[in-house]
Each structure stands twice: as C-alpha cells, then as structure tokens.
Design a protein around this motif. Structure first.
Motif, PDB file in Angstrom:
ATOM      1  N   GLN A 166     120.180  31.920  34.425  1.00 47.02           N
ATOM      2  CA  GLN A 166     119.241  32.364  33.389  1.00 47.02           C
ATOM      3  C   GLN A 166     118.299  33.441  33.928  1.00 47.02           C
ATOM      4  OE1 GLN A 166     119.059  31.215  29.970  1.00 47.02           O
ATOM      5  NE2 GLN A 166     117.955  33.150  29.994  1.00 47.02           N
ATOM      6  N   ASP A 202     117.978  37.329  32.706  1.00 50.07           N
ATOM      7  CA  ASP A 202     116.702  37.895  32.237  1.00 50.07           C
ATOM      8  C   ASP A 202     116.327  39.141  33.027  1.00 50.07           C
ATOM      9  OD1 ASP A 202     116.605  35.821  30.434  1.00 50.07           O
ATOM     10  OD2 ASP A 202     115.079  34.665  31.521  1.00 50.07           O
ATOM     11  N   LYS A 212     116.017  42.982  31.498  1.00 48.62           N
ATOM     12  CA  LYS A 212     114.709  43.629  31.626  1.00 48.62           C
ATOM     13  C   LYS A 212     114.814  44.946  32.403  1.00 48.62           C
ATOM     14  CE  LYS A 212     110.064  43.613  31.726  1.00 48.62           C
ATOM     15  NZ  LYS A 212     109.236  43.835  30.546  1.00 48.62           N
TER      16      LYS A 212
END
Length: 292
Positions: free
Chosen positions: A181, A185, A189
C-alpha cells in the motif's frame, strides 16, 4: 563517438552489471556507474548511445531533488570529488555518470504508474478490457488519459528475462500488504507531482516506473527516476488521443527495432549511426526541456 559501454575500475569490487548500470560495492554504500549501454525488449544492444549515461544521471538528480519532500532517496553524492579516494582516480570516467548511494534492501517489484493508455497496456485493453487485472471503462481511445492514475506492479526479472506484470494482490504476497500500500501511494504521488511539473513545460509523462528499497526500516526511492529509459515522454503540443504518439524517449529505438526481423533475443542488432545520433538528440532534448 566517445561511449562508455563497460567499466573496469581496478581496486573496486564489482557487485554486478545491469542492462545499463555497473554497480560497485563500497561497504555500506554502492557506486552506481550509468554507462551508455541501451537495451530494448530486455536485450542489450551491441553499441551504445554517446553521453546517454550522463543524461540519465543528470535527469535522475533533477527529479530526486524535486521529489525529496515526498520520499527520501538513496543518493549520497554525485560529485566525484566528494567520493572515496579509490573512486576519484577514475574521475575522467565517472564524472557526470556516477552516484554514490546508500546500500539498501531493494523490494523485488517494479512500481509502474500509468497516466495514459499506451504500449502494452493499450494492447491488453483491446484484448480484455483490462490492464493488469484492472477493469477499465469501455470505449477508451489509444493514448487517452485515464480518469485517475493506474498503479500496475511488475515482478523484477533476472538480466535477460522479461519483467512480468503482477496484480496488486500478488504484490502484497511478495512484500506484505502494508508495504504494498505504501509503495502504491508513493508511486502515484511521485508520478502525479512530476506529471504536473512536466506539463507546465509542455511535456506529458504518459507512464513511468520506480524502484524502492528499505534502509533502516524506512522505504526510500532508489535506482533511476523519470528518465527516457524508464518513462514515456510526449510533446503536449503534438498530443492527440486516438492514435500513437511520437515519443521523446527510448520508444524511438524500439520503433526502429520493430522494423527488423531479429526475434527480440540476444545478441541484438547493431544500431546504425542515424539511430544512435537520433537517440542521443532526443535524450538531450527531453533533459533540456524538463530542466529548463
């Protein structure tokens, strides 16, 4: 043409050679030397691209600086004068193409961010309506921007083998659910930050891949970042959905190789001077635009 295809730095311990980089062991650090080798379809070509290693290093340093507020990276220094004595004696080879980095434990996955539907993703979509197991809306056009960034991991293959797309569930099994996860992310980003910055300069980053490692229990960004070897760059001014785009990246070499009957297996064909010079010019141009 002055190309560096391989390095032999006596007195330094060679850890290994990748498709592009020679890596030397410096204890708790590593010396990464980016050569002028070029690979396509996981095959290293017999001849290289002059200055390619320097351009890739230059761009990686630029993007490491632009993304360090998001995540730490492995860079210690790219200044040969700040490197250990045994490195400085090779300054003529190392200058501009070398990074001294922290040694860390790399995660066994490549983290791919896709902002536009192109390449193998477009072929998969036409065949299945999906990319890497992700169901997509019907009626997408080639090169169209996705409603939101797709994260599509791949397992890292041994040299000469093909990386293989895996599902997010498979990635969890490899690195653990929490780490998977976090990697997803960070990937999204970093990509979206770079995408927006590049768009201001007239460049579309269609997709890219990142690699991460663990240092002292912390996830850090490693390897190269947002170069024409690891990303697809398009001109915003020339962009039109519904057709292939003219790439400002390694796609130029792939397109040439697709015209040959060589089986996409080693040894690769020698690249003609015209392709070599054209590739160097494209790499230099994209670096100059992004850094402007």
């Amino acid at each position: 043409m002055n190309t560096v295809l391989s390095t032999e730095l006596k007195g330094l311990k060679l850890l290994g050679r990748g498709k592009v980089r020679d890596i030397y062991d410096m204890g708790d650090k590593m010396l990464i030397v980016t050569t002028d080798r070029i690979s396509a379809f996981d095959v290293i070509m017999p001849n290289g691209i002059p200055n390619k290693g320097k351009i890739l290093t230059e761009l990686s340093l630029f993007w490491f600086e632009k993304t360090k507020h998001i995540i730490k990276n492995h860079l210690i220094t790219a200044d040969v004068n700040e490197m250990p004595e045994e490195c400085r004696q090779y300054a003529d080879i190392l200058e501009g193409r070398t990074m001294l980095v922290h040694k860390c434990k790399p995660y066994p996955v490549e983290c791919v961010a896709r902002g536009y539907i192109t390449g193998s993703g477009w072929k998969d979509y036409l065949a299945t309506g999906e990319i890497c197991g992700i169901k997509l809306p019907a009626g997408l056009k080639e090169s169209e921007r996705f409603p939101e960034t797709l994260f599509t991991p791949a397992s890292k293959a041994e040299l000469g083998e093909h990386d293989e797309n895996i599902s997010f569930e498979q990635m969890k099994q490899k690195v653990g659910a929490e780490t998977a996860q976090k990697l997803r992310d960070y990937t999204v980003k970093i990509y979206e930050t770079a995408r927006d910055l590049a768009l201001e300069k007239g460049i579309i980053i269609a997709d890219t891949k990142f690699e991460f490692g663990e240092l002292n229990g912390e996830i850090i960004l490693i390897d190269e970042i947002l170069t024409p070897d690891s990303s697809r760059f398009w001109s915003k001014a020339d962009y039109a959905a519904g057709q292939p785009q003219q790439g400002m990246d390694k796609q130029y070499v792939r397109n040439y190789l697709e015209t040959l009957d060589w089986g996409k297996k080693a040894p690769g064909p020698v690249l003609p001077d015209e392709i070599v010079k054209g590739t160097e010019a494209i790499y230099r141009k994209i670096a100059d635009i992004l850094k402007s």
